[in-house]
Design a protein around this motif. Sequence first.
Motif, PDB file in Angstrom:
ATOM      1  N   GLY A   1       3.088  12.050   1.095  1.00 51.31           N
ATOM      2  CA  GLY A   1       4.258  11.548   1.832  1.00 51.31           C
ATOM      3  C   GLY A   1       4.818  10.114   1.020  1.00 51.31           C
ATOM      4  O   GLY A   1       5.988   9.655   1.131  1.00 51.31           O
ATOM      5  N   GLY A   2       3.790   9.501   0.524  1.00 55.03           N
ATOM      6  CA  GLY A   2       3.985   8.236  -0.119  1.00 55.03           C
ATOM      7  C   GLY A   2       4.640   7.126   0.853  1.00 55.03           C
ATOM      8  O   GLY A   2       5.529   6.307   0.397  1.00 55.03           O
TER       9      GLY A   2
ATOM     10  N   SER B   1       0.821  -1.153   0.019  1.00 57.89           N
ATOM     11  CA  SER B   1      -0.046   0.094  -0.096  1.00 57.89           C
ATOM     12  C   SER B   1       0.919   1.306  -0.028  1.00 57.89           C
ATOM     13  O   SER B   1       2.126   1.274   0.360  1.00 57.89           O
ATOM     14  N   ILE B   2       0.332   2.390  -0.398  1.00 59.13           N
ATOM     15  CA  ILE B   2       0.929   3.780  -0.394  1.00 59.13           C
ATOM     16  C   ILE B   2       0.095   4.640  -0.080  1.00 59.13           C
ATOM     17  O   ILE B   2      -0.958   4.823  -0.610  1.00 59.13           O
TER      18      ILE B   2
ATOM     19  N   THR C   1       8.011  -3.058  -5.453  1.00 59.01           N
ATOM     20  CA  THR C   1       8.074  -1.624  -5.300  1.00 59.01           C
ATOM     21  C   THR C   1       6.665  -1.021  -5.687  1.00 59.01           C
ATOM     22  O   THR C   1       6.125  -1.035  -6.670  1.00 59.01           O
ATOM     23  N   ILE C   2       5.842  -0.428  -4.775  1.00 63.84           N
ATOM     24  CA  ILE C   2       4.538   0.285  -4.864  1.00 63.84           C
ATOM     25  C   ILE C   2       4.956   1.723  -5.241  1.00 63.84           C
ATOM     26  O   ILE C   2       5.825   2.369  -4.404  1.00 63.84           O
ATOM     27  N   SER C   3       4.232   2.357  -5.957  1.00 61.47           N
ATOM     28  CA  SER C   3       4.414   3.865  -6.535  1.00 61.47           C
ATOM     29  C   SER C   3       3.154   4.416  -7.011  1.00 61.47           C
ATOM     30  O   SER C   3       2.292   3.452  -7.337  1.00 61.47           O
ATOM     31  N   ARG C   4       2.885   5.603  -6.999  1.00 61.39           N
ATOM     32  CA  ARG C   4       1.761   6.414  -7.439  1.00 61.39           C
ATOM     33  C   ARG C   4       2.024   7.809  -8.310  1.00 61.39           C
ATOM     34  O   ARG C   4       3.053   8.397  -7.848  1.00 61.39           O
ATOM     35  N   GLU C   5       1.163   7.966  -8.824  1.00 61.38           N
ATOM     36  CA  GLU C   5       1.020   9.445  -9.724  1.00 61.38           C
ATOM     37  C   GLU C   5      -0.305   9.910  -9.326  1.00 61.38           C
ATOM     38  O   GLU C   5      -1.226   9.512  -9.864  1.00 61.38           O
ATOM     39  N   ASN C   6      -0.127  10.781  -8.267  1.00 61.61           N
ATOM     40  CA  ASN C   6      -1.484  11.536  -7.729  1.00 61.61           C
ATOM     41  C   ASN C   6      -2.252  12.287  -8.859  1.00 61.61           C
ATOM     42  O   ASN C   6      -3.436  12.072  -8.798  1.00 61.61           O
TER      43      ASN C   6
END
Length: 128
Positions: free
Chosen positions: A55-56, A50-51, A69-74
């Motif tokens: 603050g990520g 989860s992310i 590795t989890i990441s996101r683009e808001n």
Amino acid sequence: QVQMEESGGGSVQAGGSLRLSCAASGRTFSSNVMAWFRQVPGKEREFVASITRRGGTTDYTGSVKGRFTISRENTKNTVYLQMDSLKPEDTAVYYCAASESPSRYMSTYYSGVAYHYWGQGTQVTVSS
């Protein structure tokens, strides 16, 4: 209504890599926490990673730490899961999820109850 659409699943040999993507579309909403779960037929759904939006901050289940590795683009309401050093035991249907508002109980983020929107799932198959 909000739709979550996953992509990137497939078949790979052990030791290989895959990258899953999940984009939220539909009405505008600001996701709080985005996550990935997986499920094998006959077993319960399992939290993977989860992310948080701000603050990520990331969290992983023990079996994938150091490999996923989890990441996101808001701005795109999109979450990714980079999966490296894949093992046959990673074979499952992977689901993305998003929560729209904070949950009072941390356990609900691991159980899945905290999430309001779910993708349809994408199959990941790792052969030995």
